[in-house]
Motif scaffolding. Structure first.
Motif, PDB file in Angstrom:
ATOM      1  N   THR A 149       0.819  -1.217   0.000  1.00  0.00           N
ATOM      2  CA  THR A 149       0.000   0.000   0.000  1.00  0.00           C
ATOM      3  C   THR A 149       0.848   1.261   0.000  1.00  0.00           C
ATOM      4  OG1 THR A 149      -0.123   0.017   2.427  1.00  0.00           O
ATOM      5  CG2 THR A 149      -1.831  -1.209   1.251  1.00  0.00           C
ATOM      6  N   ASN A 150       2.139   1.136  -0.244  1.00  0.00           N
ATOM      7  CA  ASN A 150       3.023   2.298  -0.278  1.00  0.00           C
ATOM      8  C   ASN A 150       2.480   3.332  -1.254  1.00  0.00           C
ATOM      9  OD1 ASN A 150       5.233   4.072  -0.939  1.00  0.00           O
ATOM     10  ND2 ASN A 150       6.591   2.593   0.019  1.00  0.00           N
ATOM     11  N   GLU A 151       2.339   4.554  -0.778  1.00  0.00           N
ATOM     12  CA  GLU A 151       1.724   5.601  -1.585  1.00  0.00           C
ATOM     13  C   GLU A 151       2.573   5.971  -2.803  1.00  0.00           C
ATOM     14  OE1 GLU A 151      -1.446   8.111  -2.509  1.00  0.00           O
ATOM     15  OE2 GLU A 151      -1.263   6.575  -0.948  1.00  0.00           O
ATOM     16  N   ILE A 152       3.875   5.764  -2.736  1.00  0.00           N
ATOM     17  CA  ILE A 152       4.730   6.052  -3.892  1.00  0.00           C
ATOM     18  C   ILE A 152       4.465   5.055  -5.013  1.00  0.00           C
ATOM     19  CG2 ILE A 152       7.109   6.293  -4.686  1.00  0.00           C
ATOM     20  CD1 ILE A 152       6.242   8.485  -2.812  1.00  0.00           C
ATOM     21  N   LEU A 153       4.199   3.788  -4.649  1.00  0.00           N
ATOM     22  CA  LEU A 153       3.935   2.758  -5.649  1.00  0.00           C
ATOM     23  C   LEU A 153       2.529   2.867  -6.210  1.00  0.00           C
ATOM     24  CD1 LEU A 153       5.567  -0.355  -3.902  1.00  0.00           C
ATOM     25  CD2 LEU A 153       6.517   1.023  -5.753  1.00  0.00           C
ATOM     26  N   ASN A 154       1.583   3.253  -5.376  1.00  0.00           N
ATOM     27  CA  ASN A 154       0.184   3.347  -5.796  1.00  0.00           C
ATOM     28  C   ASN A 154      -0.337   4.730  -5.418  1.00  0.00           C
ATOM     29  OD1 ASN A 154      -0.275   0.341  -6.478  1.00  0.00           O
ATOM     30  ND2 ASN A 154       0.507   0.264  -4.396  1.00  0.00           N
ATOM     31  N   MET A 155      -0.010   5.700  -6.244  1.00  0.00           N
ATOM     32  CA  MET A 155      -0.356   7.080  -5.924  1.00  0.00           C
ATOM     33  C   MET A 155      -1.840   7.334  -6.163  1.00  0.00           C
ATOM     34  SD  MET A 155       2.974   9.006  -7.558  1.00  0.00           S
ATOM     35  CE  MET A 155       2.551  10.611  -6.897  1.00  0.00           C
ATOM     36  N   SER A 156      -2.482   7.896  -5.150  1.00  0.00           N
ATOM     37  CA  SER A 156      -3.886   8.277  -5.274  1.00  0.00           C
ATOM     38  C   SER A 156      -3.990   9.644  -5.950  1.00  0.00           C
ATOM     39  CB  SER A 156      -4.529   8.318  -3.882  1.00  0.00           C
ATOM     40  OG  SER A 156      -3.866   9.262  -3.060  1.00  0.00           O
ATOM     41  N   PHE A 157      -5.224  10.043  -6.243  1.00  0.00           N
ATOM     42  CA  PHE A 157      -5.413  11.332  -6.909  1.00  0.00           C
ATOM     43  C   PHE A 157      -4.881  12.499  -6.085  1.00  0.00           C
ATOM     44  CE2 PHE A 157      -8.296  15.054  -7.040  1.00  0.00           C
ATOM     45  CZ  PHE A 157      -7.843  15.595  -8.239  1.00  0.00           C
ATOM     46  N   PRO A 158      -5.160  12.598  -4.763  1.00  0.00           N
ATOM     47  CA  PRO A 158      -4.613  13.727  -4.001  1.00  0.00           C
ATOM     48  C   PRO A 158      -3.091  13.760  -3.994  1.00  0.00           C
ATOM     49  CG  PRO A 158      -6.388  12.684  -2.779  1.00  0.00           C
ATOM     50  CD  PRO A 158      -6.078  11.781  -3.932  1.00  0.00           C
ATOM     51  N   THR A 159      -2.454  12.578  -3.972  1.00  0.00           N
ATOM     52  CA  THR A 159      -0.993  12.539  -3.974  1.00  0.00           C
ATOM     53  C   THR A 159      -0.437  13.024  -5.309  1.00  0.00           C
ATOM     54  OG1 THR A 159      -1.075  10.659  -2.457  1.00  0.00           O
ATOM     55  CG2 THR A 159       1.008  11.064  -3.571  1.00  0.00           C
ATOM     56  N   LYS A 160      -1.030  12.567  -6.402  1.00  0.00           N
ATOM     57  CA  LYS A 160      -0.590  13.022  -7.722  1.00  0.00           C
ATOM     58  C   LYS A 160      -0.841  14.518  -7.887  1.00  0.00           C
ATOM     59  CE  LYS A 160      -1.447   8.651 -10.129  1.00  0.00           C
ATOM     60  NZ  LYS A 160      -2.243   7.992 -11.195  1.00  0.00           N
ATOM     61  N   ALA A 161      -2.007  14.964  -7.467  1.00  0.00           N
ATOM     62  CA  ALA A 161      -2.337  16.385  -7.596  1.00  0.00           C
ATOM     63  C   ALA A 161      -1.399  17.249  -6.754  1.00  0.00           C
ATOM     64  CB  ALA A 161      -3.789  16.621  -7.186  1.00  0.00           C
ATOM     65  N   SER A 162      -0.987  16.747  -5.592  1.00  0.00           N
ATOM     66  CA  SER A 162      -0.036  17.494  -4.757  1.00  0.00           C
ATOM     67  C   SER A 162       1.298  17.648  -5.468  1.00  0.00           C
ATOM     68  CB  SER A 162       0.156  16.783  -3.413  1.00  0.00           C
ATOM     69  OG  SER A 162      -1.046  16.746  -2.675  1.00  0.00           O
ATOM     70  N   LEU A 163       1.734  16.588  -6.151  1.00  0.00           N
ATOM     71  CA  LEU A 163       2.989  16.658  -6.901  1.00  0.00           C
ATOM     72  C   LEU A 163       2.895  17.664  -8.047  1.00  0.00           C
ATOM     73  CD1 LEU A 163       5.837  15.661  -7.545  1.00  0.00           C
ATOM     74  CD2 LEU A 163       4.800  13.770  -8.832  1.00  0.00           C
ATOM     75  N   TYR A 164       1.815  17.593  -8.806  1.00  0.00           N
ATOM     76  CA  TYR A 164       1.641  18.528  -9.919  1.00  0.00           C
ATOM     77  C   TYR A 164       1.475  19.964  -9.407  1.00  0.00           C
ATOM     78  CZ  TYR A 164       0.702  14.180 -12.415  1.00  0.00           C
ATOM     79  OH  TYR A 164       0.801  12.920 -12.944  1.00  0.00           O
ATOM     80  N   GLY A 165       0.763  20.107  -8.300  1.00  0.00           N
ATOM     81  CA  GLY A 165       0.608  21.442  -7.714  1.00  0.00           C
ATOM     82  C   GLY A 165       1.925  22.002  -7.219  1.00  0.00           C
ATOM     83  N   ALA A 166       2.756  21.144  -6.608  1.00  0.00           N
ATOM     84  CA  ALA A 166       4.065  21.595  -6.132  1.00  0.00           C
ATOM     85  C   ALA A 166       4.933  22.064  -7.309  1.00  0.00           C
ATOM     86  CB  ALA A 166       4.764  20.469  -5.376  1.00  0.00           C
ATOM     87  N   ILE A 167       4.824  21.371  -8.437  1.00  0.00           N
ATOM     88  CA  ILE A 167       5.585  21.787  -9.628  1.00  0.00           C
ATOM     89  C   ILE A 167       5.098  23.149 -10.118  1.00  0.00           C
ATOM     90  CG2 ILE A 167       6.062  21.236 -12.043  1.00  0.00           C
ATOM     91  CD1 ILE A 167       5.926  18.275 -11.272  1.00  0.00           C
ATOM     92  N   LEU A 168       3.790  23.335 -10.158  1.00  0.00           N
ATOM     93  CA  LEU A 168       3.234  24.618 -10.626  1.00  0.00           C
ATOM     94  C   LEU A 168       3.624  25.763  -9.702  1.00  0.00           C
ATOM     95  CD1 LEU A 168      -0.364  23.544 -11.729  1.00  0.00           C
ATOM     96  CD2 LEU A 168       1.559  24.154 -13.202  1.00  0.00           C
ATOM     97  N   PHE A 169       3.527  25.551  -8.396  1.00  0.00           N
ATOM     98  CA  PHE A 169       3.869  26.623  -7.462  1.00  0.00           C
ATOM     99  C   PHE A 169       5.372  26.906  -7.460  1.00  0.00           C
ATOM    100  CE2 PHE A 169      -0.324  25.648  -5.653  1.00  0.00           C
ATOM    101  CZ  PHE A 169      -0.818  26.935  -5.530  1.00  0.00           C
ATOM    102  N   THR A 170       6.182  25.885  -7.727  1.00  0.00           N
ATOM    103  CA  THR A 170       7.624  26.107  -7.843  1.00  0.00           C
ATOM    104  C   THR A 170       7.931  26.946  -9.080  1.00  0.00           C
ATOM    105  OG1 THR A 170       8.132  24.029  -6.705  1.00  0.00           O
ATOM    106  CG2 THR A 170       9.862  24.977  -8.099  1.00  0.00           C
ATOM    107  N   MET A 171       7.262  26.641 -10.189  1.00  0.00           N
ATOM    108  CA  MET A 171       7.448  27.433 -11.403  1.00  0.00           C
ATOM    109  C   MET A 171       7.008  28.867 -11.181  1.00  0.00           C
ATOM    110  SD  MET A 171       6.119  24.649 -14.231  1.00  0.00           S
ATOM    111  CE  MET A 171       6.330  25.791 -15.593  1.00  0.00           C
ATOM    112  N   GLN A 172       5.929  29.056 -10.435  1.00  0.00           N
ATOM    113  CA  GLN A 172       5.475  30.421 -10.155  1.00  0.00           C
ATOM    114  C   GLN A 172       6.465  31.144  -9.244  1.00  0.00           C
ATOM    115  OE1 GLN A 172       4.243  32.047  -7.232  1.00  0.00           O
ATOM    116  NE2 GLN A 172       3.781  33.873  -8.472  1.00  0.00           N
ATOM    117  N   GLU A 173       7.012  30.423  -8.252  1.00  0.00           N
ATOM    118  CA  GLU A 173       7.972  31.027  -7.324  1.00  0.00           C
ATOM    119  C   GLU A 173       9.258  31.412  -8.053  1.00  0.00           C
ATOM    120  OE1 GLU A 173       8.306  32.563  -3.696  1.00  0.00           O
ATOM    121  OE2 GLU A 173       6.792  30.980  -3.916  1.00  0.00           O
ATOM    122  N   ALA A 174       9.621  30.632  -9.090  1.00  0.00           N
ATOM    123  CA  ALA A 174      10.822  30.925  -9.870  1.00  0.00           C
ATOM    124  C   ALA A 174      10.553  31.902 -11.012  1.00  0.00           C
ATOM    125  CB  ALA A 174      11.396  29.626 -10.437  1.00  0.00           C
TER     126      ALA A 174
END
Length: 264
Positions: A149-174
């Motif tokens: 059940t490791n979340e890295i192996l089986n990523m749920s929608f909130p986990t994937k969305a958090s990753l994509y959101g972190a990328i977007l906010f990093t791009m905005q911060e840069a």
């Protein structure tokens, strides 16, 4: 949303039994579900993982919700927050908090590492999905070990969305994304809240990213397309052996049959 995090934890296998058998372990698991993202982010940024526990009001609120969820007479509190209209409101509010935590995590990492863009992404990702990433450690507190059940192996929608959101906010911060932070927070919050409300109302565990991810993974990593002919996740045909290796019970049964034949 402490209430929503504790309610989510009650859906974990064995959580009710743990609350009856060991209230201390149950409380610790609930606190991990409420504050797991803060604990992981503090560890990554070199702060004390118990810093967030200095907020007594937050701990007392989460503890009160935990107690009402598990020990309220007739389960009235749990039935109330599980009522679909109320649940949808709590789900939407949780996504509002998630977006704020991702943005705050990226901003915090930016102050510590001005050009560490990967660090910003990781910290923002952990801030948004720390609850899921702490799930295996929380299982150990309940006496359960389920590495599959490791979340890295089986990523749920909130986990994937958090990753994509972190990328977007990093791009905005840069300053690579020509949009203000407030506008990005609004857009991402609306997307997350709408998606989760619709998925909860439809009792769906899918992901809006599934089709795009399938094509990208097929293009870049030669992964099979979802639902395609190359999908190796279909169950084996009826009558096919599940494994070429025999279990100890099979071997002992075979030995017993050979002894019976020799005796005859």
């Amino acid at each position: 949303m402490k209430r929503k995090n504790v309610c989510s934890w009650t859906l974990q296998l064995g959580s009710v039994e743990v609350s009856r058998r060991s209230p201390v372990a149950s409380w610790l698991c609930a606190m991990l579900y409420c504050f797991g993202s803060y604990i992981l982010a503090d560890i990554m940024l070199g702060s004390s993982p118990v810093d967030y526990f200095q907020h007594n009001s937050h701990i007392l609120l989460a503890s009160a919700v935990w107690y009402l969820i598990f020990y309220c007479p007739l389960n009235l509190f749990y039935k109330c927050v599980s009522f679909l209209p109320i649940k949808l409101v709590l789900v939407a509010l949780k996504e509002v908090v998630r977006t704020r935590k991702i943005a705050a995590g990226v901003h915090h990492a930016h102050h510590a590492y001005h050009h560490g863009f990967f660090i910003m992404v990781i910290v923002g990702y952990v801030k948004g999905s720390g609850v899921a990433l702490m799930s295996n450690f929380e299982q150990l507190l309940r006496g359960v070990w389920r590495p599959e059940t490791n979340e890295i192996l089986n990523m749920s929608f909130p986990t994937k969305a958090s990753l994509y959101g972190a990328i977007l906010f990093t791009m905005q911060e840069a300053h690579w994304l020509p949009v203000s932070k407030s506008t990005l927070i609004l857009i991402f919050t609306l997307f997350m809240a709408t998606s989760k409300v619709v998925m909860t109302a439809r009792h769906s565990h899918g992901s809006p990213f599934a089709l795009i991810e399938s094509w990208i993974c097929h293009l870049l990593f030669s992964s099979p397309l979802a639902g395609g002919e190359e999908d190796h996740h279909h169950p084996p045909p009826a009558g096919a052996p599940s494994s070429p290796l025999k279990t100890k019970e099979d071997l002992s049964e075979g030995a017993r049959k050979r002894k019976v034949k020799k005796a005859e």
